[in-house]
Design a protein around this motif. Structure first.
Motif, mmCIF file in Angstrom:
data_model
loop_
_atom_site.group_PDB
_atom_site.id
_atom_site.type_symbol
_atom_site.label_atom_id
_atom_site.label_comp_id
_atom_site.label_asym_id
_atom_site.label_seq_id
_atom_site.Cartn_x
_atom_site.Cartn_y
_atom_site.Cartn_z
ATOM 1 N N LEU A 54 0.823 -1.209 0.000
ATOM 2 C CA LEU A 54 0.000 0.000 0.000
ATOM 3 C C LEU A 54 0.861 1.264 0.000
ATOM 4 N N PHE A 55 1.922 1.286 0.812
ATOM 5 C CA PHE A 55 2.786 2.466 0.866
ATOM 6 C C PHE A 55 3.498 2.686 -0.470
ATOM 7 N N VAL A 56 4.164 1.650 -0.955
ATOM 8 C CA VAL A 56 4.897 1.778 -2.222
ATOM 9 C C VAL A 56 3.923 2.060 -3.369
ATOM 10 N N GLY A 57 2.765 1.406 -3.342
ATOM 11 C CA GLY A 57 1.759 1.657 -4.380
ATOM 12 C C GLY A 57 1.317 3.115 -4.409
ATOM 13 N N MET A 58 1.116 3.699 -3.232
ATOM 14 C CA MET A 58 0.705 5.098 -3.183
ATOM 15 C C MET A 58 1.844 6.037 -3.574
ATOM 16 N N VAL A 59 3.074 5.676 -3.220
ATOM 17 C CA VAL A 59 4.225 6.478 -3.663
ATOM 18 C C VAL A 59 4.260 6.491 -5.194
ATOM 19 N N ILE A 60 4.074 5.335 -5.799
ATOM 20 C CA ILE A 60 4.080 5.258 -7.264
ATOM 21 C C ILE A 60 2.889 6.015 -7.847
ATOM 22 N N LEU A 61 1.707 5.822 -7.277
ATOM 23 C CA LEU A 61 0.502 6.493 -7.774
ATOM 24 C C LEU A 61 0.642 8.010 -7.739
ATOM 25 N N PHE A 62 1.121 8.535 -6.618
ATOM 26 C CA PHE A 62 1.152 9.984 -6.442
ATOM 27 C C PHE A 62 2.440 10.663 -6.892
ATOM 28 N N PHE A 63 3.562 9.947 -6.835
ATOM 29 C CA PHE A 63 4.847 10.619 -7.051
ATOM 30 C C PHE A 63 5.662 10.071 -8.227
ATOM 31 N N TRP A 64 5.122 9.113 -8.969
ATOM 32 C CA TRP A 64 5.891 8.468 -10.036
ATOM 33 C C TRP A 64 6.482 9.464 -11.027
ATOM 34 N N ASN A 65 5.733 10.472 -11.393
ATOM 35 C CA ASN A 65 6.198 11.429 -12.402
ATOM 36 C C ASN A 65 7.073 12.545 -11.827
ATOM 37 N N SER A 66 7.335 12.517 -10.527
ATOM 38 C CA SER A 66 8.190 13.556 -9.932
ATOM 39 C C SER A 66 9.658 13.300 -10.301
ATOM 40 N N GLU A 67 10.427 14.367 -10.340
ATOM 41 C CA GLU A 67 11.855 14.234 -10.630
ATOM 42 C C GLU A 67 12.540 13.344 -9.596
ATOM 43 N N TYR A 68 12.106 13.470 -8.352
ATOM 44 C CA TYR A 68 12.726 12.714 -7.265
ATOM 45 C C TYR A 68 12.587 11.202 -7.478
ATOM 46 N N ILE A 69 11.372 10.745 -7.706
ATOM 47 C CA ILE A 69 11.148 9.300 -7.895
ATOM 48 C C ILE A 69 11.757 8.836 -9.213
ATOM 49 N N GLN A 70 11.674 9.664 -10.237
ATOM 50 C CA GLN A 70 12.311 9.295 -11.504
ATOM 51 C C GLN A 70 13.824 9.187 -11.345
ATOM 52 N N GLY A 71 14.398 10.017 -10.467
ATOM 53 C CA GLY A 71 15.832 9.931 -10.185
ATOM 54 C C GLY A 71 16.190 8.627 -9.487
ATOM 55 N N ILE A 72 15.329 8.218 -8.561
ATOM 56 C CA ILE A 72 15.556 6.933 -7.883
ATOM 57 C C ILE A 72 15.426 5.787 -8.884
ATOM 58 N N ALA A 73 14.408 5.870 -9.752
ATOM 59 C CA ALA A 73 14.215 4.833 -10.781
ATOM 60 C C ALA A 73 15.435 4.758 -11.699
#
Length: 194
Positions: A132-151
């Motif tokens: 649930l936590f990771v799913g919501m991080v992906i749902l809400f923040f996937w397109n952010s520079e921060y998460i894209q940087g981690i990816a």
């Protein structure tokens, strides 16, 4: 009246334990593992889904306060908070409250096989917390520079692969720890309750 007082006392003790354990940071990867899931699982199993929901909400509150730099600050939490406050609140509170509530229902569904059900529900608590936590991080923040940087650091743009790598070893350690500790404590408490 006596039963309500006892239940409220247990809920208060488990809430305090949830906050305490949520602030013992254990980090193997990008996100911190939380031991706060353990008392949430114990409450959900021994007192039912509503208590699990309440305790999950308490865990979510502790997580959100860490995003604000209160208790043990979370650099990941502070960064996503800077991206979007509302999404961070939803991620912290809703994922944890749902985890506690669903854990209680999983145990109720398996109560005829109580011994197995206790450990399945305990394991489910940790897995639900992560999913649930990771799913919501992906749902809400996937397109952010921060998460894209981690990816990009992980070398993947595949959402599923990102989720696995993001949760990392934390998810496995949290699942085993929660299953064993919450399962054992819940089993003992249910035995005493009879």
């Amino acid at each position: 009246m006596k039963q309500n007082t006892q239940k409220l006392t247990r809920l208060a003790l488990l809430s305090a334990l949830t906050v305490l354990l949520a602030n013992l940071p254990i980090k193997f990867g990008v996100i911190e593992m939380t031991l706060g899931v353990i008392p949430v699982a114990v409450g959900a199993i021994t007192m039912g889904p509503v208590s699990g929901l309440i305790l999950g909400f308490v865990l979510g509150g502790a997580s959100f306060l860490q995003c604000l730099g209160i208790f043990v600050p979370s650099s990941f939490g502070a960064t996503v908070l800077g991206i979007n406050v509302w999404y961070t609140m939803i991620t912290c509170f809703v994922s944890r409250a749902l985890m506690g509530w669903l854990t209680g229902w999983i145990f109720l569904a398996m109560r005829k096989t109580a011994r197995v059900g206790i450990y399945v529900a305990s394991l489910s608590a940790a897995l639900l917390n992560t999913v649930l936590f990771v799913g919501m991080v992906i749902l809400f923040f996937w397109n952010s520079e921060y998460i894209q940087g981690i990816a990009a650091t992980f070398g993947t743009q595949n959402v599923l692969m990102f989720a696995v790598l993001f949760a990392g070893i934390n998810a496995a350690v949290e699942a085993v720890t929660t299953c064993l500790l919450a399962g054992t404590v819940s089993a003992a408490l249910l035995r005493v309750k009879k």
